[in-house]
Design an enzyme around this catalytic site. Structure first.
Site, PDB file in Angstrom:
ATOM      1  CG  ASN A 159      35.152  44.603  48.493  1.00  0.00           C
ATOM      2  OD1 ASN A 159      35.144  45.003  47.333  1.00  0.00           O
ATOM      3  ND2 ASN A 159      36.014  43.710  48.927  1.00  0.00           N
ATOM      4  NE  ARG A 200      39.322  45.879  47.480  1.00  0.00           N
ATOM      5  CZ  ARG A 200      39.306  44.868  46.624  1.00  0.00           C
ATOM      6  NH1 ARG A 200      38.198  44.213  46.396  1.00  0.00           N
ATOM      7  NH2 ARG A 200      40.390  44.522  45.992  1.00  0.00           N
ATOM      8  CG  HIS A 229      46.366  42.197  47.263  1.00  0.00           C
ATOM      9  ND1 HIS A 229      47.107  41.319  46.506  1.00  0.00           N
ATOM     10  CD2 HIS A 229      45.076  41.787  47.147  1.00  0.00           C
ATOM     11  CE1 HIS A 229      46.311  40.421  45.949  1.00  0.00           C
ATOM     12  NE2 HIS A 229      45.072  40.685  46.319  1.00  0.00           N
ATOM     13  NE  ARG A 236      43.794  37.665  38.827  1.00  0.00           N
ATOM     14  CZ  ARG A 236      43.755  38.391  39.938  1.00  0.00           C
ATOM     15  NH1 ARG A 236      44.783  39.134  40.301  1.00  0.00           N
ATOM     16  NH2 ARG A 236      42.689  38.372  40.700  1.00  0.00           N
ATOM     17  CD  GLU A 246      42.151  42.880  51.687  1.00  0.00           C
ATOM     18  OE1 GLU A 246      41.737  41.703  51.723  1.00  0.00           O
ATOM     19  OE2 GLU A 246      42.492  43.435  50.643  1.00  0.00           O
TER      20      GLU A 246
END
Ligand code: ADP
Length: 397
Positions: A7, A90, A179, A240, A383
């Site tokens: 990743n 990823r 996601h 965010r 993940e």
């Protein structure tokens, strides 16, 4: 088969070596500060964490360091690169080109590159990681697993924005969602825990971490999700803003004399629970501050939970019902009070909260009572394992 999961970020690289039959992690770690100075953190399954400072001018040196650590005589877990059967990468943005994971080829990577302007911070870093790996392991099959792919099943009315249609046609401006690997993994796990076929279930997955997104999964397919063209849309997050009235951007730009980059910086890095509380983006800090009487920290937590609950309600409407709501990721797995405060809003759906679940952390558990009409679950996401499974499925096809 051993599968190396990579990743890659712009200055970091996380990795895990996973044995596909046992699904156990043989070793894991990360490279940080790539292009600055360089640090490798490596941890074999049955050994201590080792930290090595070493120059990593590019991702290629970083990956070389990872491979050397994996093969190290003392603490390595493999003897040669032949023991790595495949690499799963990823990849963040596959645009509309990828509705599933894909074997990495030159043509495939060209298509990924064409999505770069949709994820200018992430995709170029992902591509550098793939190229660096290919240079060092030219004969090892590699697979790209996209954050966006799972959401390609959304119907058009869910992914289209109320903007001039030509922006979709010319620039592919639409909701993509992120996601996806986590939403797919968790929704499958929810069906397993309930002992029901995935195809029969209406599931809402709340992936609540530093970045948060919610996904409506109907019969195993994503039908809506809260993040959009970029990961800025949806609920407020660590730093965010999530969805706001877009006119606020012009309003603040004029007040503070900011250009568009300045505004985007505020929305991405200075907002969310961090901006609201002025304390932290981390929910542990917010909880402590709220307990000490900090009203803004309390407000940030409350506003976050309210926004999540509102989206859950809208997805129950979108699917004309919901059978199970799953909480996952850093906040969803660890913060029982956040789960409780979200569930508090959902009684009308038939969700009966189980008080005993508030103190449960990081393991599969029921969040609702056994009799609850709508079930709520805590499901740790994984993940890396999901990427390893996808990689295995494609390379053994
Ligand atoms: P990312 O989006 O970076 O993958 P994670 O899913 O790892 O993030 O979530 C990280 C966040 O999880 C932290 O910022 C923190 O808010 C939250 N978190 C982690 N552990 C706990 C805990 N024990 N209690 C409350 N919140 C936690």
């Amino acid at each position: 088969m051993n599968i190396l999961v990579i990743n890659c970020g712009s200055s970091s690289l996380k990795f895990q070596l996973i044995h596909s039959e046992t699904e156990s992690v043989l070793a894991k770690g990360l490279c940080e500060r790539i292009g600055i100075d360089g640090r490798l953190v490596y941890q074999p399954a049955d050994g201590a964490k080792e930290t090595t400072d070493a120059a990593m001018p590019t991702h290629k040196e970083a990956i070389q360091m990872v491979l050397d650590a994996l093969m190290n005589e003392k603490t390595g877990v493999i003897k040669s690169l032949d023991e790595v059967g495949a690499v799963g990468h990823r990849l963040v943005h596959g645009g509309e080109k990828f509705a599933s994971s894909a074997i990495i080829t030159d043509d495939m990577m060209k298509a990924v590159e064409e999505c770069n302007d949709l994820a200018p911070l992430h995709n170029p870093a992902n591509i550098i990681g793939v190229n660096a790996c290919k240079a060092l392991m030219p004969n090892t099959p590699m697979v790209g697993v996209f954050d966006t792919a799972f959401h390609q099943t959304m119907p058009k009315e869910a992914y289209i924005y109320g903007l001039p249609y030509r922006y979709y046609e010319e620039f592919k401006v639409r909701k993509y969602g992120f996601h996806g690997t986590s939403h797919s993994f968790v929704s499958k796990k929810a069906a397993e825990i309930l002992g029901k076929p995935l195809e029969s279930l209406k599931t809402i997955v709340c992936h609540l971490g530093n970045g948060s997104s919610i996904c409506a999964v109907n019969g195993g397919k994503s039908v809506d999700t809260s993040m959009g063209l970029t990961p800025l849309e949806g609920v407020m997050m660590g730093t965010r803003s999530g969805s706001i009235d877009p006119a606020i951007m012009e309003f603040i730009a004029k007040k503070e004399n900011l250009d568009i980059d300045g505004i985007m910086n505020i929305l991405n890095k200075e907002s969310g629970v961090y901006g609201l509380s002025g304390v932290s983006s981390d929910f542990r800090d917010l909880e402590n501050a709220a307990a000490e009487g900090n009203d803004k920290a309390k407000l940030a937590r409350e506003a976050f939970c309210y926004q999540v609950a509102k989206i859950v309600g809208s997805y129950a409407a979108a699917m004309n019902g919901v059978d199970v709501i799953a909480f996952t990721a850093g906040v969803g797995e660890n913060d029982g009070l956040v789960r409780k405060d979200i569930c508090k809003y959902l009684g009308y759906l038939g969700l009966e909260y189980d008080e005993a679940s508030t103190n449960v952390r990081g393991k599969e558990a029921y969040v609702s009572t056994q009799d609850s009409k709508v079930k709520a679950l805590l499901i740790p996401t994984n993940e890396e394992l999901a990427i390893a499974r996808e990689t295995l499925a494609l390379v053994t096809k």
